[in-house]
Every structure is written in C-alpha cells, then in structure tokens.
Design an enzyme around this catalytic site. Structure first.
Site, mmCIF file in Angstrom:
data_model
loop_
_atom_site.group_PDB
_atom_site.id
_atom_site.type_symbol
_atom_site.label_atom_id
_atom_site.label_comp_id
_atom_site.label_asym_id
_atom_site.label_seq_id
_atom_site.Cartn_x
_atom_site.Cartn_y
_atom_site.Cartn_z
ATOM 1 N N LEU A 94 -1.330 -6.278 0.082
ATOM 2 C CA LEU A 94 -0.775 -7.623 0.242
ATOM 3 C C LEU A 94 0.748 -7.566 0.195
ATOM 4 O O LEU A 94 1.331 -7.186 -0.825
ATOM 5 C CB LEU A 94 -1.295 -8.533 -0.878
ATOM 6 N N GLN B 262 -0.286 2.099 2.614
ATOM 7 C CA GLN B 262 -0.476 1.581 3.966
ATOM 8 C C GLN B 262 0.812 1.698 4.766
ATOM 9 O O GLN B 262 1.875 1.286 4.302
ATOM 10 C CB GLN B 262 -0.928 0.119 3.948
ATOM 11 N N CYS C 181 -1.466 -6.402 11.374
ATOM 12 C CA CYS C 181 -0.394 -7.267 10.874
ATOM 13 C C CYS C 181 -0.008 -8.298 11.929
ATOM 14 O O CYS C 181 0.369 -7.948 13.044
ATOM 15 C CB CYS C 181 0.822 -6.435 10.482
ATOM 16 N N ARG D 245 -6.811 -12.735 -0.200
ATOM 17 C CA ARG D 245 -6.446 -14.048 -0.741
ATOM 18 C C ARG D 245 -7.322 -14.451 -1.920
ATOM 19 O O ARG D 245 -6.862 -15.089 -2.867
ATOM 20 C CB ARG D 245 -6.543 -15.118 0.354
#
Length: 605
Positions: free
Chosen positions: A265, A318, A349, A477
């Site tokens: 995130l 990542q 993304c 989320r």
C-alpha cells in the site's frame, strides 16, 4: 434495501436537528470546504460547470506537508549532551548551541520514551521529545545497564553509504542482469519466430482460418506458447530438460497457498502499520511500491521502502518501472544486498504519472516489455520467487488478464495477484471475483492470489466459495479500515473492539513509528503524518453493535450516526480537524500553523 448504504440502529442515528456534533456529519463540512477550494462558490441559480481537466482525482496535489529544516537539527556531537567529542567539521550546518536548541525544542511529550524502555538506549539523545526519561541531572544521555550494543538491529534493508556511492558512480556490477536480458530476448525472438512459422504453415495447409468471429491471434499465441512449454519446459530464461528442474515437484522457496497476504500500500503500508497487521495475523507482508529508477540512483527515500522488521517472517519488495533493464537491475541489487523472500512486479498501478510513463498498468498492454521483465527477473535465482500483481485490464469493458496470466506463468512467475478491477475503475464498483476465478482456472501450477472488497470473515468465505481455484487472498483497503480482519478470518468470527482497544492500537502504532522514524521532533511529526493518513481510512470502520445488518460492506456509506461514547464518535469522524485532535492526544500539540489534507481522494468510500 440499498446495498450502497450501511444502515444504523435507530438509537445511534443523528437527525439533521442534532447539527454537526456527530461523527459522520462532519465529513460534509470538509467535503464542502474542498469543493469551494476547487471551484469557488456558485451563485444562486447558476449551475457549476465541471471541466474534466480541472477536476482533481486520486491525490490532493500541493497539500501542505510539515517540513523540518536541516539547520534546526542538533549536531550529532551533542546528541548525548555536553562533554562528548567536539564536532570535527569546520562548516557544520547543524545547531551547536545546546541550550538554545533545548529551549526551542519545547516541553517533553510524555514521561516515558518507548525506545529507551524497550531497548535500553535512545539514539536521539537530548533531541528526543521524551528525553527526561533517559537523561541525568547533567543533561547527559543514559544507557541502561542491560543495553546490548552488539544486539542485531530489529530492522534491516535500506541503502548503505557504500552501496549508495557505488550506485551513483555506476560502479555496481550489473553484468548478470545484462546477460539475463539477452537470454530473455533470445527466448522471446525464438517464440515469435516459431509462431510466425506455425502461422505460415497453417495458412499454406489451409488448416487454420483467422476470420472475424473465430480464433484471435492471442488465442493462437497462447496455444503455441503452451505447446512450447510442454515441449521444452521453458521457464524464465532457463530451459531445463531434466525431471529435477523448476517444473518438478519440490518445496517452493515461499509457499503462497492458503495465506493471508497484506497488500503493498503506497504511503499507508509503512513498516509500523505492517507490524500492526502482523500482530493481527497477516501471513505475508510486502513493502510499499518502489520505483526502479530511484533505487538505481541510490535515493535513500526510495530505499527506505525496502526496510523490513524482524517480525515480518515472509516479506517481499514490490517494484515498478517501464524498462526491463532497469527493473531487472533493481531486482538484482535488492536480491544481492537486501533480505527479502520474494520480489513483486506491479503491473496494476493506476496512477496517471506511472501509467503515462509506460509503467504500472501500462505494462499490461506492453507484452513484449513485460515478457522480457518477467523472464529475466524470474531467472535471477531459484530461491527468490518473482511474482506479479495485476488488474483485470486497463479498460472496464476490455479485460485481458485471462490472456496474460497463463503467459506470465510460462515466463517464470512464481505467483500472480489479481485485483478484480480495471485501471479505469480504480476502486469504484465491485471487484469481479467471477472473473478472478476464470483467470485462476487457467493457471496450471502457479498460485493465484485474489484481491478486492474483503472487509469481513463473511466476505472472505463468500469470495473463496466463488473462486475455488484461488490459492490465497490479498487484503488492502480492508486492512486499512480494520487491521484485525486477519484475526477475524483466522478465528472465523467477527471481533468488535471497543474505542479503548482501538485507541491502544493507535498508541502502539505511534510507538512503532517513533522507533522507526525517530523520537525527535522530525520523527514525531513524521509519525503524526502517517497516523493521520491512516485515519483517513480508519474512520470508515463502523462498529458491529451499531449496524442493523452486519457485517459492513467495503463500499457502503453509513447513515449519520454517533458512537457509544465520545472517543468512538471522534474516531468515526470524517473531518480531518478531528483526526488532528486525536493525534494531539497521542503525540502532543501540532506545530504552529499545522494543517492536514489527506493524500488520497478516494473515488470510492
């Protein structure tokens, strides 16, 4: 009943007459304020004309950020107080007047320093905002008797000064990376040549007719690639004809099956937050998305995204980029200098800047570049899995993941995470788990991790039932809104923490932040900023006891309500001013002139 609304029990509802004292009602004030800032007031009877180019989405640009000037820092020679070795630099830009610095620093924020309590020594010394806990009457910084200077650090990775110099002077040896790229190019060209010959052969024999409504070229490619994999067992850049290669049954370096994975995130997936999620039961964690180019330039801020806490037993980094050479070089240097269990490539993304430069989700349409990247990175090491995170596609009405996923597996990826939305959808609508299942069924041996819209144990069971071919689940989320979701899934029941328990979690985050970013003024304000960014998601949690029909759905907005106590009401406020108030109870008063605007303007609740 409207599925977009989370209905609240009557005794907790707030009517319009109650004014703006309730939690959810304060969000409207903040929203109206931003509308005025974006477009100004609209006269009576006049319709506001929205210009798509002017309409801001995704991020709040030009938002105020606390800046701690370098010249306000105390010189390191005085960190432990007076009486140490004098500063050896003739033109040192830091503060050397200790009394003036301490006077400007302000009062301590509390009687106990978390770093000193847990480690026995606080490296921030007299600049610590809790320094009275570890300084003597003479103002010298103390070390507890049980402090072990030889103890290994609790955090690893990042960039050393030596590595930084080698990267900036282009002295790092990337010959291995260049060799892997050349091998990947040969395999790609050989595949294309074979496809071309097969196509010409079929056309000459009249066995295949590519007309409208019949088999598309992508399906032919998939078939030929599948035959190639069956014939020569090609994986990544290496061709292994033996029965003991990577295609043979063996224990993988990282088992991605039946795991709860915390999503990488941006901004919010920092190390202190990941520690919280690990304590709640997350199996696999991944650092925030790091761009390949800044990593290769040795930029400390980008390398900070690779840092790993000792509690993260399975941890990955990542990467994001638009050039296979850069991505592979970044993967090589991370593999050789950092402690990571896997490297992930972000091809999902949706950020405009990344997409316009050809990175992120743009790689889903640049299959030649993607093939070189995956083949070369997967061949770096047999013991370092290379994974890929993707979306369904770029456009909502044109999904391509079902075509890409089998190819990515053939090119050598150890696992694929699929977010059930397109770039165009961002986080609106619902994640398409039926499509995730369709894609997962196309994988032969590779684990497929599903991602999207999981906020409760019931959501988890529903998605796993809908997609039986999915090996694991990634939560993003949902973990930001309620980090204890991992605990709920493992215990197979909901957990409804009180406002006191949630406040203790915030205290723990602040302690972890002070340990990670520092307990001086800069570290305190950095911790505050990330706490406030997190609160922009945390406030969306609605306690189970307040809902008429729990569990809460991730995109459902609540009716206006108040909490069971004052703290619960404050925590549920959508007003950034209330978040600042909450942070002041944890980290002391904010600096003069401090304002906060969340980084993300979410399209979906």
């Amino acid at each position: 009943m409207d599925c977009g609304i989370c209905y609240i029990k009557p005794e907790y509802l707030v009517t319009e007459a109650d004014g703006g004292s309730a939690a959810a009602n304060t969000e409207n004030n903040e929203t109206n304020k931003r509308k005025r800032e974006d477009g100004g007031e609209v006269e009576a009877g006049e319709k506001k004309k929205w210009d798509k180019k002017e309409r801001k989405r995704g991020q709040n640009k030009n938002r105020p950020v606390f800046k701690d000037e370098r010249y306000s820092h105390l010189c390191h020679s005085l960190i432990d107080g007076t009486g140490g070795e004098p500063c050896s630099l003739a033109n040192c830009r830091y503060v050397h007047d200790l009394d003036a610095y301490l006077a400007a620093k302000g009062e301590d924020l509390g009687p106990e320093c978390y770093v000193y309590t847990t480690k026995g020594y606080c490296a921030r010394g007299v600049s610590c905002r809790f320094s009275k806990a570890h300084t003597n009457e003479q103002g010298r910084n103390l070390k507890r008797e049980d402090y072990d200077e030889k103890a290994p650090p609790t955090t690893c990775n990042g960039v050393s000064s030596e590595l930084q110099v080698r990267l900036r002077k282009h002295e790092y040896d990337f010959s291995r990376s260049k060799e892997l790229i050349k091998m990947a190019e040969k395999l790609r060209d050989a595949r294309k040549l074979k496809e071309q010959k097969e196509k010409e052969k079929n056309q000459s024999e009249g066995t295949v007719s590519l007309t409208a409504g019949e088999k598309q070229p992508s399906e032919t490619t998939e078939k030929i690639d599948g035959e190639k994999q069956t014939d020569s067992k090609s994986t990544g850049c290496a061709i292994d004809d033996s029965a003991t290669g990577r295609d043979a049954d063996q224990k993988p370096a990282v088992d991605f099956r039946e795991k709860l994975v915390l999503s990488p995130l941006t901004t919010l997936g920092n190390l202190p937050f990941r520690r919280i999620c690990k304590e709640f039961g997350a199996d696999i964690t991944c650092g925030e998305m790091a761009c390949a180019q800044p990593l290769l330039k040795g930029m400390g801020q980008e390398w900070a995204l690779t840092k790993r806490h000792q509690s993260e037993d399975v941890f990955g980094v990542q990467l994001c980029g638009n050039n296979p050479n850069m991505i592979n070089q970044a993967a090589q240097v991370i593999h050789e200098t950092a402690q990571v269990d896997f490297i992930d490539l972000n091809i999902g993304c949706p950020i405009d800047l990344i997409y316009q430069q050809g990175g992120g989700s743009a790689l889903m349409r640049r299959t030649n570049i993607l093939e070189l990247t995956v083949r070369s990175c997967a061949a770096l090491s047999d013991r370092l899995p290379f994974t890929v995170k993707m979306r369904t596609g770029i456009y909502a009405d044109k999904s391509v993941a079902h075509e890409l996923l089998p190819l990515v597996e053939e090119w050598g990826a150890s696992a694929v995470t699929l977010h059930g939305r397109s770039r165009e959808q961002r986080y609106t609508k619902h994640a398409n788990w039926a499509y995730i299942e369709e894609c997962a069924a196309k994988a032969k041996r590779m684990p497929v991790i599903g991602n999207g819209d999981i906020l409760s144990y019931e959501d988890y069971v529903e998605r796993r039932t809908l997609a039986p071919h999915v090996s694991s689940v990634m939560i993003g989320r949902g973990a930001l809104i309620k980090p204890w979701i991992f605990q709920e899934i493992k215990e197979k029941q909901a957990w409804s923490p009180s406002s006191g328990q949630r406040y203790e979690m915030l205290q723990k985050f602040c302690n972890y932040g002070l340990e990670h970013w520092g307990s001086d003024t800069k570290g305190v304000e950095t911790t505050r900023r990330f706490l406030l960014e997190w609160q922009s998601f945390l406030y969306r949690y609605i306690p189970e006891a307040l809902q008429t029909a729990p569990p809460q759905k991730i995109n459902a907005r609540p009716q206006k309500y108040r909490g069971r106590d004052e703290m619960e009401t404050l925590m549920s406020s959508g007003n950034a001013a209330d978040w600042v108030k909450l942070s002041e109870s944890l980290l002391g008063r904010v600096p003069e002139g401090f304002t906060f605007v969340p980084k993300h303007k979410a399209n979906a609740f």
